[in-house]
Design a protein around this motif. Structure first.
Motif, mmCIF file in Angstrom:
data_model
loop_
_atom_site.group_PDB
_atom_site.id
_atom_site.type_symbol
_atom_site.label_atom_id
_atom_site.label_comp_id
_atom_site.label_asym_id
_atom_site.label_seq_id
_atom_site.Cartn_x
_atom_site.Cartn_y
_atom_site.Cartn_z
ATOM 1 N N ASP A 222 -6.619 23.274 -2.061
ATOM 2 C CA ASP A 222 -6.502 21.952 -3.064
ATOM 3 C C ASP A 222 -7.603 21.521 -2.334
ATOM 4 N N PRO A 223 -8.969 21.664 -2.436
ATOM 5 C CA PRO A 223 -10.134 20.460 -1.929
ATOM 6 C C PRO A 223 -9.725 18.787 -2.921
ATOM 7 N N LEU A 224 -9.015 18.869 -3.449
ATOM 8 C CA LEU A 224 -8.314 17.240 -3.691
ATOM 9 C C LEU A 224 -6.960 17.053 -3.702
ATOM 10 N N LEU A 225 -6.548 17.801 -2.548
ATOM 11 C CA LEU A 225 -5.082 16.944 -1.913
ATOM 12 C C LEU A 225 -5.550 15.834 -0.930
ATOM 13 N N THR A 226 -6.753 15.850 -0.245
ATOM 14 C CA THR A 226 -7.142 14.179 0.386
ATOM 15 C C THR A 226 -6.354 13.129 -1.130
ATOM 16 N N ARG A 227 -7.392 13.231 -2.243
ATOM 17 C CA ARG A 227 -7.225 12.271 -3.554
ATOM 18 C C ARG A 227 -5.779 12.161 -3.676
ATOM 19 N N ALA A 228 -5.127 12.999 -3.440
ATOM 20 C CA ALA A 228 -3.581 12.690 -4.645
ATOM 21 C C ALA A 228 -2.549 13.134 -3.364
ATOM 22 N N THR A 229 -2.820 12.334 -1.495
ATOM 23 C CA THR A 229 -2.352 11.418 -0.906
ATOM 24 C C THR A 229 -2.645 10.295 -1.879
ATOM 25 N N GLY A 230 -3.673 9.988 -1.713
ATOM 26 C CA GLY A 230 -4.637 8.300 -1.756
ATOM 27 C C GLY A 230 -3.622 8.609 -2.776
ATOM 28 N N GLU A 231 -3.553 8.913 -4.305
ATOM 29 C CA GLU A 231 -2.616 8.082 -5.164
ATOM 30 C C GLU A 231 -1.078 7.916 -4.440
ATOM 31 N N ALA A 232 -0.334 8.959 -3.688
ATOM 32 C CA ALA A 232 1.121 9.220 -3.385
ATOM 33 C C ALA A 232 1.449 8.121 -2.173
ATOM 34 N N MET A 233 0.326 6.942 -1.309
ATOM 35 C CA MET A 233 0.266 6.257 -0.419
ATOM 36 C C MET A 233 0.742 4.616 -1.544
ATOM 37 N N LEU A 234 -0.449 4.603 -2.674
ATOM 38 C CA LEU A 234 -0.418 3.685 -3.634
ATOM 39 C C LEU A 234 0.544 3.560 -4.266
ATOM 40 N N ALA A 235 1.736 4.797 -4.433
ATOM 41 C CA ALA A 235 2.807 4.666 -5.567
ATOM 42 C C ALA A 235 3.705 4.237 -4.639
ATOM 43 N N ALA A 236 3.875 4.394 -3.379
ATOM 44 C CA ALA A 236 4.926 4.312 -2.313
ATOM 45 C C ALA A 236 4.727 3.259 -1.716
ATOM 46 N N PHE A 238 1.604 1.481 -0.841
ATOM 47 C CA PHE A 238 0.174 1.009 0.435
ATOM 48 C C PHE A 238 -0.839 0.958 -0.638
ATOM 49 N N THR A 239 -1.898 0.256 0.289
ATOM 50 C CA THR A 239 -2.162 -1.029 -0.701
ATOM 51 C C THR A 239 -3.837 -0.749 -0.733
ATOM 52 N N ASP A 240 -4.467 -0.838 -1.227
ATOM 53 C CA ASP A 240 -6.251 0.167 -1.486
ATOM 54 C C ASP A 240 -6.626 0.152 -0.505
ATOM 55 N N ASP A 241 -6.514 -1.182 0.726
ATOM 56 C CA ASP A 241 -7.051 -0.998 1.730
ATOM 57 C C ASP A 241 -6.753 -0.054 3.331
ATOM 58 N N ASP A 242 -5.371 0.799 2.711
ATOM 59 C CA ASP A 242 -5.038 0.624 3.737
ATOM 60 C C ASP A 242 -5.177 2.878 3.008
ATOM 61 N N VAL A 243 -5.077 2.352 2.370
ATOM 62 C CA VAL A 243 -5.863 4.178 1.858
ATOM 63 C C VAL A 243 -7.485 4.076 2.568
ATOM 64 N N ASP A 244 -7.660 3.053 1.656
ATOM 65 C CA ASP A 244 -9.471 3.784 2.496
ATOM 66 C C ASP A 244 -9.359 3.402 4.210
ATOM 67 N N LYS A 245 -8.448 3.192 4.747
ATOM 68 C CA LYS A 245 -8.525 2.393 6.235
ATOM 69 C C LYS A 245 -8.280 4.691 6.231
ATOM 70 N N VAL A 246 -7.434 5.218 6.360
ATOM 71 C CA VAL A 246 -6.866 6.534 6.011
ATOM 72 C C VAL A 246 -8.309 7.610 5.693
ATOM 73 N N LEU A 247 -8.757 6.882 4.606
ATOM 74 C CA LEU A 247 -9.238 8.155 3.562
ATOM 75 C C LEU A 247 -10.889 8.400 4.314
ATOM 76 N N TRP A 248 -11.198 6.983 3.960
ATOM 77 C CA TRP A 248 -12.801 7.003 4.945
ATOM 78 C C TRP A 248 -12.770 6.521 6.479
ATOM 79 N N ARG A 249 -12.001 4.903 6.487
ATOM 80 C CA ARG A 249 -13.145 4.527 7.996
ATOM 81 C C ARG A 249 -12.298 5.122 9.118
#
Ligand SMILES: [Zn+2]
Length: 283
Positions: A222-236, A238-249
């Motif tokens: 499923d090519p959208l599971l990166t997004r699902a992981t970002g959502e799961a991080m936020l729900a747990a 983690f901050t928007d900046d944390d998600v940006d670090k893992v999924l972008w930076r």
């Protein structure tokens, strides 16, 4: 949420997938060369495939506003077929190309002597062409495969910070962390790694050198599971900046080491990372 999928086999996906990925925030991808299901019987099949990874597929991605780069290699599975071995001689011509940001996928499938040889030869190419390396770990006997992978990487002389060891899980992550390599995780719908398990790994091992991908290959994926992981991080928590670090930076930093990552003209949000060797302006 801006997303860079650092390992996704778009060749096996449809335009509907590209559209859904763009809507979910995917702005950039790296597509590693791998096997194609049906075994190839001669190096010419690889040359056509490599050409499509650096020509046709970036064009297809571009129609959806997604920047596409590739990694090139003889994959471990087909390294065992003597008809495919001459592909090693084709690699230098591709490793010189602009859109190629690493040597990969290399590593082990069944851990044969043939795979040993192809793995070492391609790590040497990564050193020679000053490219990072994307290393696949076997799906069977993963702990032993990872251990042997790290030994071969150490022997090759490539800097551990220029290597991502991919398809990790709870059992294999610590050794790769301690070796100083980047840690790759393929999030799948049913097998290998799920978003909630990924969140637990990030809590335990931190966010540095972590790369999360969807792989999205020929199997159920499923090519959208990166997004699902970002959502799961936020729900747990983690901050928007944390998600940006893992999924972008993080992927920008890892592949930026090639000096060939081109994220220009992706809009203001995509060009703010400092300290990498991203090309700015022009193409
Ligand atoms: Zn792959």
């Amino acid at each position: 949420m801006r997303i860079f999928d650092p390992h996704i086999h778009m060749t096996s996906r449809t335009t509907d997938d590209y559209r859904a990925m763009a809507a979910a925030g995917v702005r950039a991808v790296v597509e590693p060369a791998f096997w194609l299901g049906q075994p190839r019987t001669n190096p010419g099949s690889f040359a056509d495939y490599f050409d499509s990874l650096i020509g046709w597929e970036p064009y297809r991605a571009g129609q959806f506003g997604i920047r596409h780069h590739a990694t090139i290699a003889l994959n471990p599975k087909e390294a065992n077929d003597p008809r495919c071995r001459p592909v090693l001689d084709l690699l230098p011509r591709y490793l010189d190309k602009d859109g190629v940001v690493a040597v990969g996928e290399i590593g082990y499938d069944s851990m044969t002597p043939e795979e040993d040889e192809a793995f070492a030869a391609q790590l040497a190419l990564a050193v020679e062409y000053e490219l990072p390396a994307l290393v696949h770990t076997p799906h069977r006997d993963k702990a032993r495969g990872t251990e042997r992978t790290l030994a071969v990487v150490a022997e090759s002389g490539i800097g551990p910070g220029r290597v991502v060891v991919d398809h990790l899980n709870e059992v294999t992550v610590a050794a790769v962390h301690d070796a100083g390599c980047w840690m790759g995780f393929s999030i799948y719908p049913e097998t290998k790694m799920s978003p909630p398990r990924m969140v637990e790994i990030l809590k335990e091992h931190g966010l540095d050198r972590m790369l999360v991908n969807s792989a999205a290959d020929w199997g159920h994926s499923d090519p959208l599971l990166t997004r699902a992981t970002g959502e799961a991080m936020l729900a747990a928590g983690f901050t928007d900046d944390d998600v940006d670090k893992v999924l972008w930076r993080n992927p920008v930093e890892f592949y930026g080491q090639s000096g060939r990552l081109d994220l220009s003209d992706l809009g203001p949000a995509a060009d703010t990372f400092e300290g990498s060797s991203i090309k700015r302006g022009g193409s």
